[in-house]
Design a protein around this motif. Structure first.
Motif, PDB file in Angstrom:
ATOM      1  N   ALA A 160       0.857  -1.173   0.000  1.00 22.14           N
ATOM      2  CA  ALA A 160       0.000   0.000   0.000  1.00 22.14           C
ATOM      3  C   ALA A 160       0.900   1.231   0.000  1.00 22.14           C
ATOM      4  O   ALA A 160       1.985   1.209   0.589  1.00 22.14           O
ATOM      5  CB  ALA A 160      -0.901   0.002   1.233  1.00 22.14           C
ATOM      6  N   MET A 161       0.452   2.273  -0.647  1.00 20.31           N
ATOM      7  CA  MET A 161       1.234   3.507  -0.743  1.00 20.31           C
ATOM      8  C   MET A 161       0.421   4.669  -0.201  1.00 20.31           C
ATOM      9  O   MET A 161      -0.823   4.659  -0.252  1.00 20.31           O
ATOM     10  CB  MET A 161       1.609   3.787  -2.206  1.00 20.31           C
ATOM     11  N   ALA A 162       1.120   5.659   0.285  1.00 18.47           N
ATOM     12  CA  ALA A 162       0.430   6.827   0.817  1.00 18.47           C
ATOM     13  C   ALA A 162       1.291   8.066   0.633  1.00 18.47           C
ATOM     14  O   ALA A 162       2.504   7.978   0.447  1.00 18.47           O
ATOM     15  CB  ALA A 162       0.100   6.629   2.296  1.00 18.47           C
ATOM     16  N   TRP A 163       0.617   9.200   0.699  1.00 18.74           N
ATOM     17  CA  TRP A 163       1.287  10.493   0.734  1.00 18.74           C
ATOM     18  C   TRP A 163       0.972  11.158   2.072  1.00 18.74           C
ATOM     19  O   TRP A 163      -0.185  11.157   2.508  1.00 18.74           O
ATOM     20  CB  TRP A 163       0.815  11.380  -0.408  1.00 18.74           C
ATOM     21  N   PHE A 164       2.007  11.699   2.676  1.00 21.70           N
ATOM     22  CA  PHE A 164       1.889  12.490   3.890  1.00 21.70           C
ATOM     23  C   PHE A 164       2.499  13.850   3.606  1.00 21.70           C
ATOM     24  O   PHE A 164       3.222  14.038   2.620  1.00 21.70           O
ATOM     25  CB  PHE A 164       2.641  11.825   5.055  1.00 21.70           C
ATOM     26  N   ARG A 165       2.250  14.794   4.489  1.00 24.92           N
ATOM     27  CA  ARG A 165       2.885  16.095   4.360  1.00 24.92           C
ATOM     28  C   ARG A 165       3.195  16.650   5.750  1.00 24.92           C
ATOM     29  O   ARG A 165       2.552  16.290   6.727  1.00 24.92           O
ATOM     30  CB  ARG A 165       2.005  17.063   3.571  1.00 24.92           C
ATOM     31  N   GLN A 166       4.191  17.523   5.754  1.00 25.73           N
ATOM     32  CA  GLN A 166       4.594  18.139   7.012  1.00 25.73           C
ATOM     33  C   GLN A 166       4.938  19.596   6.759  1.00 25.73           C
ATOM     34  O   GLN A 166       5.863  19.903   5.999  1.00 25.73           O
ATOM     35  CB  GLN A 166       5.784  17.406   7.636  1.00 25.73           C
ATOM     36  N   ALA A 167       4.180  20.469   7.400  1.00 27.90           N
ATOM     37  CA  ALA A 167       4.433  21.905   7.324  1.00 27.90           C
ATOM     38  C   ALA A 167       5.342  22.302   8.483  1.00 27.90           C
ATOM     39  O   ALA A 167       5.395  21.601   9.503  1.00 27.90           O
ATOM     40  CB  ALA A 167       3.114  22.664   7.389  1.00 27.90           C
ATOM     41  N   PRO A 168       6.050  23.418   8.354  1.00 28.64           N
ATOM     42  CA  PRO A 168       6.952  23.850   9.435  1.00 28.64           C
ATOM     43  C   PRO A 168       6.220  23.977  10.762  1.00 28.64           C
ATOM     44  O   PRO A 168       5.143  24.588  10.838  1.00 28.64           O
ATOM     45  CB  PRO A 168       7.452  25.209   8.937  1.00 28.64           C
ATOM     46  N   GLY A 169       6.786  23.374  11.795  1.00 24.67           N
ATOM     47  CA  GLY A 169       6.211  23.472  13.124  1.00 24.67           C
ATOM     48  C   GLY A 169       5.008  22.597  13.373  1.00 24.67           C
ATOM     49  O   GLY A 169       4.398  22.672  14.444  1.00 24.67           O
ATOM     50  N   LYS A 170       4.652  21.767  12.392  1.00 24.11           N
ATOM     51  CA  LYS A 170       3.487  20.894  12.534  1.00 24.11           C
ATOM     52  C   LYS A 170       3.886  19.435  12.417  1.00 24.11           C
ATOM     53  O   LYS A 170       4.952  19.100  11.908  1.00 24.11           O
ATOM     54  CB  LYS A 170       2.437  21.231  11.480  1.00 24.11           C
ATOM     55  N   GLU A 171       3.005  18.567  12.896  1.00 21.40           N
ATOM     56  CA  GLU A 171       3.257  17.139  12.784  1.00 21.40           C
ATOM     57  C   GLU A 171       3.000  16.672  11.348  1.00 21.40           C
ATOM     58  O   GLU A 171       2.234  17.288  10.602  1.00 21.40           O
ATOM     59  CB  GLU A 171       2.348  16.377  13.752  1.00 21.40           C
ATOM     60  N   ARG A 172       3.622  15.565  11.008  1.00 24.86           N
ATOM     61  CA  ARG A 172       3.388  14.960   9.705  1.00 24.86           C
ATOM     62  C   ARG A 172       1.953  14.431   9.671  1.00 24.86           C
ATOM     63  O   ARG A 172       1.505  13.785  10.629  1.00 24.86           O
ATOM     64  CB  ARG A 172       4.380  13.824   9.461  1.00 24.86           C
ATOM     65  N   GLU A 173       1.248  14.727   8.582  1.00 25.15           N
ATOM     66  CA  GLU A 173      -0.158  14.334   8.501  1.00 25.15           C
ATOM     67  C   GLU A 173      -0.449  13.550   7.226  1.00 25.15           C
ATOM     68  O   GLU A 173       0.171  13.767   6.183  1.00 25.15           O
ATOM     69  CB  GLU A 173      -1.074  15.568   8.555  1.00 25.15           C
ATOM     70  N   PHE A 174      -1.406  12.657   7.342  1.00 27.86           N
ATOM     71  CA  PHE A 174      -1.852  11.845   6.223  1.00 27.86           C
ATOM     72  C   PHE A 174      -2.553  12.719   5.187  1.00 27.86           C
ATOM     73  O   PHE A 174      -3.344  13.598   5.543  1.00 27.86           O
ATOM     74  CB  PHE A 174      -2.809  10.772   6.743  1.00 27.86           C
ATOM     75  N   VAL A 175      -2.272  12.458   3.914  1.00 26.28           N
ATOM     76  CA  VAL A 175      -2.926  13.169   2.822  1.00 26.28           C
ATOM     77  C   VAL A 175      -3.823  12.223   2.025  1.00 26.28           C
ATOM     78  O   VAL A 175      -5.003  12.495   1.826  1.00 26.28           O
ATOM     79  CB  VAL A 175      -1.885  13.818   1.892  1.00 26.28           C
ATOM     80  N   ALA A 176      -3.240  11.115   1.560  1.00 23.94           N
ATOM     81  CA  ALA A 176      -3.996  10.175   0.729  1.00 23.94           C
ATOM     82  C   ALA A 176      -3.315   8.821   0.741  1.00 23.94           C
ATOM     83  O   ALA A 176      -2.094   8.744   0.891  1.00 23.94           O
ATOM     84  CB  ALA A 176      -4.101  10.681  -0.704  1.00 23.94           C
ATOM     85  N   GLY A 177      -4.101   7.761   0.600  1.00 18.19           N
ATOM     86  CA  GLY A 177      -3.558   6.416   0.572  1.00 18.19           C
ATOM     87  C   GLY A 177      -4.236   5.571  -0.480  1.00 18.19           C
ATOM     88  O   GLY A 177      -5.395   5.821  -0.847  1.00 18.19           O
ATOM     89  N   ILE A 178      -3.514   4.568  -0.981  1.00 24.90           N
ATOM     90  CA  ILE A 178      -4.040   3.683  -2.014  1.00 24.90           C
ATOM     91  C   ILE A 178      -3.563   2.266  -1.734  1.00 24.90           C
ATOM     92  O   ILE A 178      -2.411   2.044  -1.380  1.00 24.90           O
ATOM     93  CB  ILE A 178      -3.610   4.173  -3.415  1.00 24.90           C
ATOM     94  N   SER A 179      -4.465   1.314  -1.877  1.00 24.32           N
ATOM     95  CA  SER A 179      -4.129  -0.080  -1.609  1.00 24.32           C
ATOM     96  C   SER A 179      -3.211  -0.622  -2.704  1.00 24.32           C
ATOM     97  O   SER A 179      -3.002   0.011  -3.739  1.00 24.32           O
ATOM     98  CB  SER A 179      -5.402  -0.913  -1.537  1.00 24.32           C
ATOM     99  N   TRP A 180      -2.708  -1.852  -2.495  1.00 29.88           N
ATOM    100  CA  TRP A 180      -1.759  -2.423  -3.443  1.00 29.88           C
ATOM    101  C   TRP A 180      -2.379  -2.567  -4.837  1.00 29.88           C
ATOM    102  O   TRP A 180      -1.690  -2.431  -5.845  1.00 29.88           O
ATOM    103  CB  TRP A 180      -1.271  -3.781  -2.945  1.00 29.88           C
TER     104      TRP A 180
END
Length: 123
Positions: A33-53
């Motif tokens: 499974a693959m996913a995209w996360f993002r992290q802005a300055p001073g913030k925690e890394r957050e989930f953006v989108a995910g896709i199964s195998w």
């Protein structure tokens, strides 16, 4: 050694689009499974989108639903994130991640990470 390499980030005006790519090597890509996360300055890394195998299962963070589209090409060992109608609050470093265990929204479900690509959205 497994590698995930992101590309496609950059500077774009609000309302614009970018397409991120995540190229994988040295892993059986079609089993992850693959996913995209993002992290802005001073913030925690957050989930953006995910896709199964298989690509059949997809989920998005509420903040990007309707604007972002995740996809994958198992033959090319690449995952994508098409980002439309970008907003200044989308500015962050975007990371792709791979998981053998299902791929939810938690960072600790993902064993492999790319180095990140910067996305900056100007107002």
């Amino acid at each position: 050694q497994v590698q995930l390499v992101e590309s496609g980030g950059g500077l774009v005006q609000a309302g614009g689009s970018l397409r991120l790519s995540c190229a994988a090597s040295r892993l059986i890509f079609s089993t992850y499974a693959m996913a995209w996360f993002r992290q802005a300055p001073g913030k925690e890394r957050e989930f953006v989108a995910g896709i199964s195998w298989s690509g059949a299962g997809i989920n998005y963070a509420d903040s990007v639903k309707g604007r972002f589209t995740i996809s994958r090409d198992n033959a090319k060992k690449t995952a994508y994130l098409q980002m439309n109608s970008l907003k200044p609050e989308d500015t962050a470093v975007y990371y792709c991640a791979a998981s053998l265990v299902g791929g939810g929204r938690a960072t600790d479900e993902y064993a492999m990470w790319g180095q990140g690509t910067q996305v900056t959205v100007s107002s």
